[in-house]
Design a protein around this motif. Structure first.
Motif, PDB file in Angstrom:
ATOM      1  N   PRO A  70       1.029  -1.019  42.742  1.00  0.00           N
ATOM      2  CA  PRO A  70      -0.506  -0.806  42.397  1.00  0.00           C
ATOM      3  C   PRO A  70      -0.864  -0.719  41.147  1.00  0.00           C
ATOM      4  O   PRO A  70      -0.567  -0.105  39.908  1.00  0.00           O
ATOM      5  CB  PRO A  70      -0.665   0.732  43.093  1.00  0.00           C
ATOM      6  CG  PRO A  70       0.838   0.920  43.971  1.00  0.00           C
ATOM      7  CD  PRO A  70       1.885  -0.141  43.229  1.00  0.00           C
ATOM      8  N   MET A  71      -1.931  -1.617  40.877  1.00  0.00           N
ATOM      9  CA  MET A  71      -2.453  -1.761  39.583  1.00  0.00           C
ATOM     10  C   MET A  71      -4.162  -1.887  39.630  1.00  0.00           C
ATOM     11  O   MET A  71      -4.442  -2.322  40.623  1.00  0.00           O
ATOM     12  CB  MET A  71      -1.877  -2.882  39.017  1.00  0.00           C
ATOM     13  CG  MET A  71      -0.452  -3.034  38.666  1.00  0.00           C
ATOM     14  SD  MET A  71       0.511  -4.411  37.842  1.00  0.00           S
ATOM     15  CE  MET A  71      -0.479  -4.380  36.314  1.00  0.00           C
ATOM     16  N   ILE A  72      -4.737  -1.531  38.488  1.00  0.00           N
ATOM     17  CA  ILE A  72      -6.284  -1.670  38.460  1.00  0.00           C
ATOM     18  C   ILE A  72      -6.747  -1.910  36.960  1.00  0.00           C
ATOM     19  O   ILE A  72      -6.020  -1.423  36.061  1.00  0.00           O
ATOM     20  CB  ILE A  72      -6.920  -0.446  38.995  1.00  0.00           C
ATOM     21  CG1 ILE A  72      -8.344  -0.499  38.793  1.00  0.00           C
ATOM     22  CG2 ILE A  72      -6.433   0.948  37.973  1.00  0.00           C
ATOM     23  CD1 ILE A  72      -9.187   0.582  39.605  1.00  0.00           C
ATOM     24  N   LEU A  73      -7.625  -2.806  36.921  1.00  0.00           N
ATOM     25  CA  LEU A  73      -8.152  -3.124  35.580  1.00  0.00           C
ATOM     26  C   LEU A  73      -9.589  -2.633  35.747  1.00  0.00           C
ATOM     27  O   LEU A  73     -10.389  -2.999  36.567  1.00  0.00           O
ATOM     28  CB  LEU A  73      -8.253  -4.452  35.560  1.00  0.00           C
ATOM     29  CG  LEU A  73      -8.735  -5.095  34.128  1.00  0.00           C
ATOM     30  CD1 LEU A  73      -8.116  -4.648  32.996  1.00  0.00           C
ATOM     31  CD2 LEU A  73      -8.742  -6.604  34.104  1.00  0.00           C
ATOM     32  N   ALA A  74     -10.240  -1.802  34.629  1.00  0.00           N
ATOM     33  CA  ALA A  74     -11.517  -1.471  34.526  1.00  0.00           C
ATOM     34  C   ALA A  74     -12.028  -2.113  33.034  1.00  0.00           C
ATOM     35  O   ALA A  74     -11.248  -1.900  32.201  1.00  0.00           O
ATOM     36  CB  ALA A  74     -11.581   0.218  34.557  1.00  0.00           C
ATOM     37  N   TRP A  75     -13.039  -3.193  33.194  1.00  0.00           N
ATOM     38  CA  TRP A  75     -13.140  -3.979  31.932  1.00  0.00           C
ATOM     39  C   TRP A  75     -14.802  -3.701  31.806  1.00  0.00           C
ATOM     40  O   TRP A  75     -15.520  -3.519  32.467  1.00  0.00           O
ATOM     41  CB  TRP A  75     -13.190  -5.346  32.404  1.00  0.00           C
ATOM     42  CG  TRP A  75     -13.308  -6.200  31.357  1.00  0.00           C
ATOM     43  CD1 TRP A  75     -14.390  -6.950  30.929  1.00  0.00           C
ATOM     44  CD2 TRP A  75     -12.015  -6.775  30.636  1.00  0.00           C
ATOM     45  NE1 TRP A  75     -13.984  -7.836  29.981  1.00  0.00           N
ATOM     46  CE2 TRP A  75     -12.655  -7.734  29.653  1.00  0.00           C
ATOM     47  CE3 TRP A  75     -10.691  -6.553  30.504  1.00  0.00           C
ATOM     48  CZ2 TRP A  75     -12.026  -8.479  28.453  1.00  0.00           C
ATOM     49  CZ3 TRP A  75      -9.921  -7.145  29.720  1.00  0.00           C
ATOM     50  CH2 TRP A  75     -10.570  -7.975  28.593  1.00  0.00           C
ATOM     51  N   ALA A  97     -11.002  -3.797  25.343  1.00  0.00           N
ATOM     52  CA  ALA A  97     -12.173  -4.420  26.133  1.00  0.00           C
ATOM     53  C   ALA A  97     -12.145  -3.625  27.586  1.00  0.00           C
ATOM     54  O   ALA A  97     -13.251  -3.732  28.378  1.00  0.00           O
ATOM     55  CB  ALA A  97     -12.052  -5.810  26.300  1.00  0.00           C
ATOM     56  N   GLY A  98     -11.096  -2.822  27.775  1.00  0.00           N
ATOM     57  CA  GLY A  98     -10.896  -2.248  29.134  1.00  0.00           C
ATOM     58  C   GLY A  98      -9.846  -1.348  29.206  1.00  0.00           C
ATOM     59  O   GLY A  98      -9.092  -1.112  28.211  1.00  0.00           O
ATOM     60  N   MET A  99      -9.428  -0.900  30.466  1.00  0.00           N
ATOM     61  CA  MET A  99      -8.421   0.036  30.724  1.00  0.00           C
ATOM     62  C   MET A  99      -7.350  -0.606  31.774  1.00  0.00           C
ATOM     63  O   MET A  99      -7.806  -0.997  32.739  1.00  0.00           O
ATOM     64  CB  MET A  99      -8.850   1.464  31.034  1.00  0.00           C
ATOM     65  CG  MET A  99      -7.689   2.420  31.509  1.00  0.00           C
ATOM     66  SD  MET A  99      -6.983   2.236  33.177  1.00  0.00           S
ATOM     67  CE  MET A  99      -8.268   2.728  33.965  1.00  0.00           C
ATOM     68  N   HIS A 100      -6.316  -0.766  31.649  1.00  0.00           N
ATOM     69  CA  HIS A 100      -5.281  -1.306  32.573  1.00  0.00           C
ATOM     70  C   HIS A 100      -4.476   0.091  33.304  1.00  0.00           C
ATOM     71  O   HIS A 100      -3.668   0.699  32.303  1.00  0.00           O
ATOM     72  CB  HIS A 100      -4.516  -2.252  31.722  1.00  0.00           C
ATOM     73  CG  HIS A 100      -3.536  -3.145  32.819  1.00  0.00           C
ATOM     74  ND1 HIS A 100      -2.744  -4.202  32.385  1.00  0.00           N
ATOM     75  CD2 HIS A 100      -3.455  -2.964  34.201  1.00  0.00           C
ATOM     76  CE1 HIS A 100      -2.340  -4.731  33.530  1.00  0.00           C
ATOM     77  NE2 HIS A 100      -2.692  -3.945  34.519  1.00  0.00           N
ATOM     78  N   ALA A 101      -4.458   0.281  34.350  1.00  0.00           N
ATOM     79  CA  ALA A 101      -3.716   1.258  34.928  1.00  0.00           C
ATOM     80  C   ALA A 101      -2.621   0.985  35.845  1.00  0.00           C
ATOM     81  O   ALA A 101      -2.958  -0.015  36.817  1.00  0.00           O
ATOM     82  CB  ALA A 101      -4.769   2.542  35.256  1.00  0.00           C
ATOM     83  N   VAL A 102      -1.657   1.364  35.942  1.00  0.00           N
ATOM     84  CA  VAL A 102      -0.515   1.356  36.938  1.00  0.00           C
ATOM     85  C   VAL A 102      -0.198   2.886  37.684  1.00  0.00           C
ATOM     86  O   VAL A 102      -0.036   3.826  36.788  1.00  0.00           O
ATOM     87  CB  VAL A 102       1.012   1.019  36.178  1.00  0.00           C
ATOM     88  CG1 VAL A 102       2.083   0.692  37.299  1.00  0.00           C
ATOM     89  CG2 VAL A 102       0.740  -0.652  35.385  1.00  0.00           C
ATOM     90  N   CYS A 103      -0.158   2.727  38.765  1.00  0.00           N
ATOM     91  CA  CYS A 103       0.105   4.077  39.400  1.00  0.00           C
ATOM     92  C   CYS A 103       0.863   3.914  41.011  1.00  0.00           C
ATOM     93  O   CYS A 103       0.938   2.775  41.215  1.00  0.00           O
ATOM     94  CB  CYS A 103      -1.449   4.700  39.528  1.00  0.00           C
ATOM     95  SG  CYS A 103      -2.403   3.732  40.837  1.00  0.00           S
ATOM     96  N   THR A 104       1.359   5.187  41.208  1.00  0.00           N
ATOM     97  CA  THR A 104       2.041   5.377  42.396  1.00  0.00           C
ATOM     98  C   THR A 104       1.511   6.628  43.145  1.00  0.00           C
ATOM     99  O   THR A 104       1.752   7.557  42.333  1.00  0.00           O
ATOM    100  CB  THR A 104       3.521   4.993  42.480  1.00  0.00           C
ATOM    101  OG1 THR A 104       3.897   5.131  43.546  1.00  0.00           O
ATOM    102  CG2 THR A 104       4.082   6.166  41.357  1.00  0.00           C
ATOM    103  N   GLU A 105       1.155   6.415  44.273  1.00  0.00           N
ATOM    104  CA  GLU A 105       1.008   7.856  45.087  1.00  0.00           C
ATOM    105  C   GLU A 105       2.349   8.715  45.490  1.00  0.00           C
ATOM    106  O   GLU A 105       3.415   8.114  46.011  1.00  0.00           O
ATOM    107  CB  GLU A 105       0.210   7.574  46.271  1.00  0.00           C
ATOM    108  CG  GLU A 105      -0.416   8.760  46.735  1.00  0.00           C
ATOM    109  CD  GLU A 105      -1.349   8.714  48.192  1.00  0.00           C
ATOM    110  OE1 GLU A 105      -1.716   9.747  48.598  1.00  0.00           O
ATOM    111  OE2 GLU A 105      -1.222   7.333  48.342  1.00  0.00           O
ATOM    112  N   VAL A 106       2.294   9.818  45.086  1.00  0.00           N
ATOM    113  CA  VAL A 106       3.452  10.779  45.246  1.00  0.00           C
ATOM    114  C   VAL A 106       3.097  12.004  46.111  1.00  0.00           C
ATOM    115  O   VAL A 106       3.846  12.975  46.011  1.00  0.00           O
ATOM    116  CB  VAL A 106       4.334  11.161  43.963  1.00  0.00           C
ATOM    117  CG1 VAL A 106       4.863  10.056  43.326  1.00  0.00           C
ATOM    118  CG2 VAL A 106       3.182  11.993  43.083  1.00  0.00           C
ATOM    119  N   THR A 107       1.979  11.924  46.709  1.00  0.00           N
ATOM    120  CA  THR A 107       1.534  13.061  47.554  1.00  0.00           C
ATOM    121  C   THR A 107       2.538  13.439  48.537  1.00  0.00           C
ATOM    122  O   THR A 107       2.814  14.712  48.678  1.00  0.00           O
ATOM    123  CB  THR A 107       0.304  12.848  48.275  1.00  0.00           C
ATOM    124  OG1 THR A 107      -0.781  12.257  47.463  1.00  0.00           O
ATOM    125  CG2 THR A 107      -0.241  13.809  49.164  1.00  0.00           C
TER     126      THR A 107
END
Length: 911
Positions: free
Chosen positions: A60-65, A153-163
């Motif tokens: 899971p990855m997201i880029l906010a630009w 120029a933006g933010m790069h996030a890597v995440c994983t859900e551990v709920t």
């Protein structure tokens, strides 16, 4: 934001989104010109490379630009935001995650401003991705995304859900805390109170809870404990768990979850299984920020299971404690009874032993030898009874805390040697070596002489009782500040499983070979208590087949009383008193010749005084031989066949019943009559003896005239049987036939021979016994009996049926089979009838000519049969005799056993 080199749009779109899966196709179709990043063909190379990297990743990855935080994310991330996808594509991250932005803003802005990546494990995040405010947890890393000019120029996030992981760990901790909240077993109210207090440690998963319990014997539920809300907000009582549903949860105003939302839902879980053994109900508020899914329900069920188990354990503990208290009260009552009885026995014992001792002291030499021998016998056994009474009283005093050791200076070495020497003659008669090694001690020792006497004599007599070859070693040594007494033997040894129980009150080894079965089971227990009163300890080691060693360790001690006369063995320590199985030398001289020297009687008893008494009683009439146990009796019978055997029941090795079975199984001696003498009094014991095939049965104590009369009658019957034919052989056991379920079918026991005279009446010493009247052929003989529904009624039924069949002149073999089958039917009626309207069974029997009917009726409802109940024994025994009819009804069940023809009309009322 950098806006340099733009590739060809068409080719660039294929390259950029072609490998991005579903999200790639969605992005390719999206009108990016409406977003702050503009049309795709105007994107800088850095953005294109960053988007392409995100799309092809399976993590899971997201880029906010850009300043508008325009979102680009891949398929893996899309699953994390639920219903927000696909609307989040190209939208502002701050808008999409508005409910959780408070937790995300600081790390995101820090990563972009400081150009420093973050690492946030198990970050709590509020999401509204499934239609409600959801508690979620993510492990996230935020990193800066650079443009073509090298600026952020933006933010790069890597995440994983551990709920799921966070919730599982949290719930597991709560379950552990609840399970360990009761460190010791308490009553059920205190137990559930402690457990609900533990629930307060996790208000996220249990915003509020209440426990309702049943009260044994009372319908309904009562509120026992509440946590998370005021008790008065919940019902105090309920008829059942269903009555608690639904609860007005919203009105409670209880906040729940990590965001303080109002709890709107609760679950009610029965405490117990569906089999009706419930102990209450558990009410649990549901976390408003978690869906009530399968995992959530499973957690609630585990929680309810812990409460149910804890309540059951608390109730079982309470019941066990009540039983223990009842047993303690019973034990105290028994102890008091022993004390009272023992005190009451001392007076008649004094009046028995005193005159005997006075007579022997004043007139002993002038008394006839037979009289003097009888008085010696009475004195010796009176002293034995006195010793047992004193032991009981001493034990009662110890248990009541009233006993203490009166220690005086004692020459323990000389006293121990003298006490062991009391049993030297008995050891020599048994062919054993007795070694006493008690050298003088180097300093004074202080013991209670009477208590020390009991310790030494009990240990040495015990060794003599269980040793058949070899010897016994008694040794006394000083070891520092302690005296150490050891008694070692080369006897049969003690099984390892028995050693921990050796010093328990009334414990007796079940299968260990011994010279006698006599004993109260108090000896070693008393040794331990007496040694403890001296501040010492006793231990035992043993190896079966090799021998045993008992070790007593007591301190040299200090005096409790002034020194008196030197300690000497008491009168009750005489060898014949301590070892009743040992033969006492006979000084009575020659006996009166037998009046019928051709008739021999074999007396079998492990008590030497009893053998001597019976020999003196019977030898004037018959020739008497003796044996100490069943095996020795068989050897004596093989050497010379007696005319009658008089045997005790309880003996070491081969007991009286084993001896009887061995005789009845041997054709050569099958018809030798056997008379049993036993201390087991009562009708049941007599029935057991006659069922085993004994000719007569006499309970101790008995009158000498009664024994002589019964022996004469048995010998006369035996003589008549010899003239008319030998005793019929018992039927040979048939090989077991496999019954349903794999069990072997029972083997029908051998038919006992009924005595010619009732056992409770002494037979006439002359003439022939009058036979029972027999009904004329064809005369109907009918009886009806009512018995209590109790197993003890079966022997009485057996006797009445026998008498009926004898009166009817029924064939002996058929009568035996019918008695066996009818008793089996009666046993079934007693055991299987549930909740009877009347706790009785009715039995009717009728004999007409060759036709016989026996009907057995109960007044209960039989249990539903299961395969494990169908072992084949009862039905096979009854079916082997005749036709069996069982008629169940709500009022009871009637079983009819019919032999020899169609139903008889007269017993319809019973059936």
């Amino acid at each position: 934001m950098s806006t340099v080199a733009r590739p060809s749009p068409a080719h660039a779109d294929d390259e950029l989104f072609g490998d991005g899966g579903e999200n790639g196709r969605l992005m390719a179709a999206f009108d990016w010109s409406t977003t702050p990043v503009g049309p795709v063909e105007a994107w800088p190379a850095s953005l294109r490379h960053a988007v392409r990297t995100v799309l092809v990743s399976r993590f899971p990855m997201i880029l906010a630009w850009g300043p508008g935080y325009t979102q680009f994310y891949n398929d893996a991330y899309a699953t994390l935001i639920g219903t927000k996808h696909p609307g989040a594509i190209g939208d502002d991250l701050r808008v999409t995650l508005a409910e959780g932005w408070a937790a995300l803003q600081e790390p995101v802005e820090h990563a972009m401003a400081a150009r420093e990546a973050s690492w946030l494990p198990q970050l709590l995040l509020l999401l509204e991705r499934a239609g409600y405010r959801e508690e979620t947890y993510f492990t996230v890393s935020h990193a800066p995304a650079y443009g073509d000019d090298g600026r952020v120029a933006g933010m790069h996030a890597v995440c994983t859900e551990v709920t799921r992981q966070v919730l599982a760990e949290r719930r597991q901790r709560l379950l552990h805390d609840v399970a360990t909240s009761t460190g010791e077993l308490l009553d059920e109210t205190a137990t559930v109170a402690a457990m609900t207090t533990a629930l307060a440690g996790d208000p996220l998963d249990v915003p509020f809870a209440a426990v309702y319990l049943t009260t044994p014997g009372t319908p309904g539920l009562r509120r026992a404990a509440v946590v998370g809300c005021a008790p008065g907000q919940l019902p105090e009582v309920a008829a059942s768990p269903d009555e608690l549903r639904p609860l007005p949860v919203v009105g409670l105003g209880v906040p729940g979850g990590p965001f303080g939302d109002t709890v709107t839902e609760a679950v009610v879980l029965p405490l117990g299984g569906p089999d009706g053994d419930g102990v209450g109900a558990l009410v649990v508020g549901v976390n408003p920020n978690r869906a009530l899914d399968e995992e959530h329900r499973s957690f609630h069920e585990l929680l309810a299971g812990q409460f149910a188990a804890a309540v059951r354990n608390a109730r079982a503990y309470a019941e066990e404690r009540a039983r223990a208290e009842a047993l303690a009260e019973l034990d105290q009552a028994k102890t008091a009874f022993f004390a009272n009885v023992s005190h009451e026995l001392r007076t008649p014992l004094t009046l028995l032993l005193g005159p005997i001792a006075d007579t022997l002291a004043e007139h002993g030499p002038a008394l006839p030898s037979g009289v003097r021998e009888s008085l010696d016998l009475a004195q010796r056994n009176g002293q034995r009874l006195q010793r047992l009474v004193n032991d009981l009283l001493e034990f009662v005093s110890i248990e009541a805390g009233r006993a203490s050791a009166a220690r005086v200076e004692t020459d323990v070495a000389a006293f121990t040697a003298e006490l062991a020497g009391v049993l030297r003659a008995a050891a020599e008669r048994a062919g054993l070596r007795l070694t006493v090694d008690c050298p003088p001690l180097d300093r004074p020792a202080y013991v209670d002489p009477r208590m020390w006497e009991k310790v030494v004599l009990n240990l040495v007599a015990n060794a003599l009782k269980y040793t058949f070859v070899g010897g016994i070693d008694v040794a006394l040594r000083a070891d520092g500040d302690d005296l150490v007494l050891t008694v070692a033997d080369t006897g049969v040894g003690i099984p390892a499983a028995e050693v921990p129980h050796l010093f328990e009150r009334f414990h007796r080894g079940g299968s260990t070979a011994a010279r006698s079965r006599e004993g109260s089971g108090l000896g070693l227990a008393l040794v331990r208590e007496l040694v403890t009163l001296h501040g010492g300890e006793v231990s035992a080691t043993s190896e079966p087949g090799t021998g045993s060693t008992f070790t007593v360790r007591v301190p040299f001690g200090a005096p409790d009383a002034p020194t008196g006369a030197p300690a000497v063995p008491s009168a009750s320590s005489r060898g014949g008193v301590v070892t009743p199985w040992d033969d006492v030398p006979d000084a009575a001289g020659p006996r009166t010749p037998a009046t019928t020297p051709g008739t021999s009687v074999l007396v079998v008893d492990d008590n030497a005084d009893m053998r001597a008494y019976l020999t003196r009683l019977l030898s004037p009439v018959w020739t008497v031989r003796t044996a100490t146990n069943g095996q020795e009796a068989l050897e004596s019978i093989a050497a010379a066949r007696p005319d009658v055997v008089v045997t005790d029941v309880m003996m070491p090795g081969l007991d009286g019943f084993d001896l009887l079975r061995a005789l009845r199984a041997d054709p050569a001696v099958r018809d030798v009559p056997v008379v049993m003498l036993t201390a087991r009094a009562g009708q049941e014991a007599a029935v057991e003896g006659f069922d085993a095939g004994v000719d007569d049965y006499l309970a101790k104590p008995f009158e000498s005239a009664e024994l002589l009369g019964r022996l004469r009658a048995v010998l006369e019957r035996a003589a008549g049987r010899t003239a008319g034919g030998t005793r019929p052989a018992p039927p040979a056991p048939q090989p077991g036939t496999a019954a349903a379920g794999g069990d072997a079918a029972p083997v029908v026991p051998p038919r006992p021979r009924s005595p010619a005279t009732p056992p409770a009446t002494a037979p006439s010493t002359g003439g022939q016994a009058t036979p029972d009247p027999v009904a004329p052929v064809g005369t109907a003989v009918r009886r009806h009996w009512r018995f209590p529904s109790d197993p003890r009624s079966v022997p009485a039924l057996r006797r009445r049926l026998r008498a009926l069949f004898v009166e009817a002149g029924l064939d002996e073999d058929l009568a035996y089979d019918l008695v066996l089958a009818a008793c089996e039917a009666a046993t079934n009626a007693i055991e299987h009838a549930q909740d009877p309207a009347e706790r009785v069974i009715d039995v009717g029997a009728e004999v007409v000519g060759g036709r016989v009917e026996v009907a057995v009726r109960d007044y209960g409802r039989w249990r539903e049969r299961v395969p494990s109940m169908d072992r084949g024994r009862g039905s096979m025994l009854m079916s082997a005799v005749g036709e069996i009819t069982a008629t169940p009804s709500p009022a009871g069940t009637t079983v009819v056993i019919r032999v020899g023809g169609p139903p008889l009309p007269s017993d319809g009322a019973l059936r």
